[in-house]
Design a protein around this motif. Structure first.
Motif, PDB file in Angstrom:
ATOM      1  N   ALA A  52     -18.850  73.784   2.426  1.00 33.53           N
ATOM      2  CA  ALA A  52     -18.524  72.465   2.996  1.00 33.53           C
ATOM      3  C   ALA A  52     -17.090  72.069   2.661  1.00 33.53           C
ATOM      4  CB  ALA A  52     -19.505  71.419   2.476  1.00 33.53           C
ATOM      5  N   ALA A  53     -16.656  72.393   1.444  1.00 36.41           N
ATOM      6  CA  ALA A  53     -15.272  72.091   1.047  1.00 36.41           C
ATOM      7  C   ALA A  53     -14.283  72.855   1.931  1.00 36.41           C
ATOM      8  CB  ALA A  53     -15.051  72.452  -0.420  1.00 36.41           C
ATOM      9  N   LEU A  54     -14.637  74.085   2.288  1.00 36.12           N
ATOM     10  CA  LEU A  54     -13.754  74.884   3.141  1.00 36.12           C
ATOM     11  C   LEU A  54     -13.752  74.361   4.577  1.00 36.12           C
ATOM     12  CD1 LEU A  54     -14.574  78.422   1.705  1.00 36.12           C
ATOM     13  CD2 LEU A  54     -12.505  77.057   1.318  1.00 36.12           C
ATOM     14  N   VAL A  55     -14.876  73.795   5.019  1.00 37.00           N
ATOM     15  CA  VAL A  55     -14.894  73.127   6.332  1.00 37.00           C
ATOM     16  C   VAL A  55     -13.943  71.925   6.295  1.00 37.00           C
ATOM     17  CG1 VAL A  55     -16.291  71.812   7.989  1.00 37.00           C
ATOM     18  CG2 VAL A  55     -17.216  73.906   6.964  1.00 37.00           C
ATOM     19  N   ALA A  56     -14.011  71.160   5.200  1.00 40.22           N
ATOM     20  CA  ALA A  56     -13.121  69.998   5.053  1.00 40.22           C
ATOM     21  C   ALA A  56     -11.656  70.437   5.071  1.00 40.22           C
ATOM     22  CB  ALA A  56     -13.439  69.254   3.760  1.00 40.22           C
ATOM     23  N   TYR A  57     -11.388  71.585   4.458  1.00 38.24           N
ATOM     24  CA  TYR A  57     -10.024  72.149   4.461  1.00 38.24           C
ATOM     25  C   TYR A  57      -9.598  72.508   5.886  1.00 38.24           C
ATOM     26  CZ  TYR A  57      -6.893  76.219   4.430  1.00 38.24           C
ATOM     27  OH  TYR A  57      -5.914  77.124   4.724  1.00 38.24           O
ATOM     28  N   GLU A  58     -10.475  73.191   6.619  1.00 35.45           N
ATOM     29  CA  GLU A  58     -10.112  73.591   7.989  1.00 35.45           C
ATOM     30  C   GLU A  58      -9.994  72.386   8.925  1.00 35.45           C
ATOM     31  OE1 GLU A  58     -12.109  76.852   9.798  1.00 35.45           O
ATOM     32  OE2 GLU A  58     -11.240  78.253   8.354  1.00 35.45           O
ATOM     33  N   THR A 173     -10.462  82.382   6.185  1.00 37.14           N
ATOM     34  CA  THR A 173     -10.807  81.427   5.121  1.00 37.14           C
ATOM     35  C   THR A 173     -11.922  81.994   4.253  1.00 37.14           C
ATOM     36  OG1 THR A 173     -10.199  79.583   6.565  1.00 37.14           O
ATOM     37  CG2 THR A 173     -11.559  79.055   4.650  1.00 37.14           C
ATOM     38  N   VAL A 174     -12.923  82.601   4.889  1.00 32.05           N
ATOM     39  CA  VAL A 174     -14.043  83.171   4.141  1.00 32.05           C
ATOM     40  C   VAL A 174     -13.572  84.395   3.343  1.00 32.05           C
ATOM     41  CG1 VAL A 174     -16.375  84.122   4.316  1.00 32.05           C
ATOM     42  CG2 VAL A 174     -15.674  82.252   5.812  1.00 32.05           C
TER      43      VAL A 174
END
Length: 271
Positions: A52-58, A173-174
């Protein structure tokens, strides 16, 4: 259905257990036990929160290298357990980036940081960003983003497929999330003692050459994932092209350290 090795969970000294193996395309090679049973995840919550944090980043809500947490710490430090925050207390024990201090407090600070940036409570953000788009209908965050997730094997199989073949995130990102952050950093892997180095990505622990370890002797060094104190684990082995989820309702202890590695080796051998 499917793989004989998964039936090994029948011999585990636990009241309830379920497990499954899934490929990147979402095909489930095998499952065993009550895959729709909701289990407390403990720290297997962390990879979900990290996603979820990486979604927020993207989405542009946060940057990985913006300040978050203690002085000198960033979102990246919090995700990689190098913010310097203590295990379960909001106190600083070392300078950011110097030691791998596995920290529940760090993930709680991260959740608060994302909630402020998105103006959405973190549990709701996790649901909207990860659970709903992946069809994880029986998953929820009941408190701390470090350890209070509840889910099923059937739901986590969807997440494990996503991590192997990302649709919610850019694959780059992943790839970053499963790449060692702050290489050479040593620290304690909970339940397994001092590791040098104690490699970690962004929210995912990376196996590399750690010994002892909760995965198998035949697990590739690229294997990444997480285990939880509630007797749960999720690993992805890119070399084998599969992920495995196992959930139980008995707290992690010597029993798990004993049965998990041979179970993983049996799964990999059957492939």
């Amino acid at each position: 259905m499917g793989m004989e090795s998964l039936a090994l969970i029948e011999n585990w000294p636990v009241p309830t257990a379920a497990a499954a193996v899934v490929r990147a395309d979402g095909s489930v090679l095998g499952s065993h036990g009550p895959t729709e049973h909701r289990f407390p995840l403990a720290s297997v919550t962390k990879p979900l929160a990290a996603y979820a944090a990486l979604v927020a980043y993207e989405e542009g809500a946060v940057e990985l290298d913006e300040p978050a947490g203690p002085e000198g710490s960033t979102v990246r430090h919090l995700l990689a357990h190098t913010s310097g925050l203590a295990f379960d207390e909001h106190r600083v024990t070392s300078a950011p980036g110097t030691r791998r201090l596995y920290s529940n407090a760090g993930f709680e600070v991260l959740g608060d940081h994302i909630a402020k940036a998105t103006e959405i409570p973190f549990a709701d953000y996790l649901r909207q960003a990860v659970f709903e788009p992946l069809g994880m209908k029986n998953s929820s965050l009941e408190g701390s983003p470090a350890k209070d997730g509840v889910s099923t094997v059937a739901d986590l199989v969807r997440f494990a497929a996503e991590v192997q073949a990302p649709r919610l995130l850019d694959p780059r990102t992943v790839a970053e999330a499963m790449t060692v952050q702050y290489p050479g950093t040593k620290g304690v892997l909970p339940g397994y003692g001092h590791q040098n180095p104690n490699d970690w990505g962004l929210g995912f622990e990376i196996r590399d050459h750690k010994s002892p370890h909760w995965t198998g002797g035949s697990s590739s060094p690229r294997t990444f994932g997480h285990f939880g104190q509630s007797g749960t684990f999720l690993w992805v082995d890119p070399a084998a092209g599969v992920a495995c989820v196992a959930l139980t309702d008995r707290a992690f202890g010597p029993w798990a350290a004993e049965v998990w590695p041979p179970f993983t080796d049996a799964v990999l051998a059957e492939l």
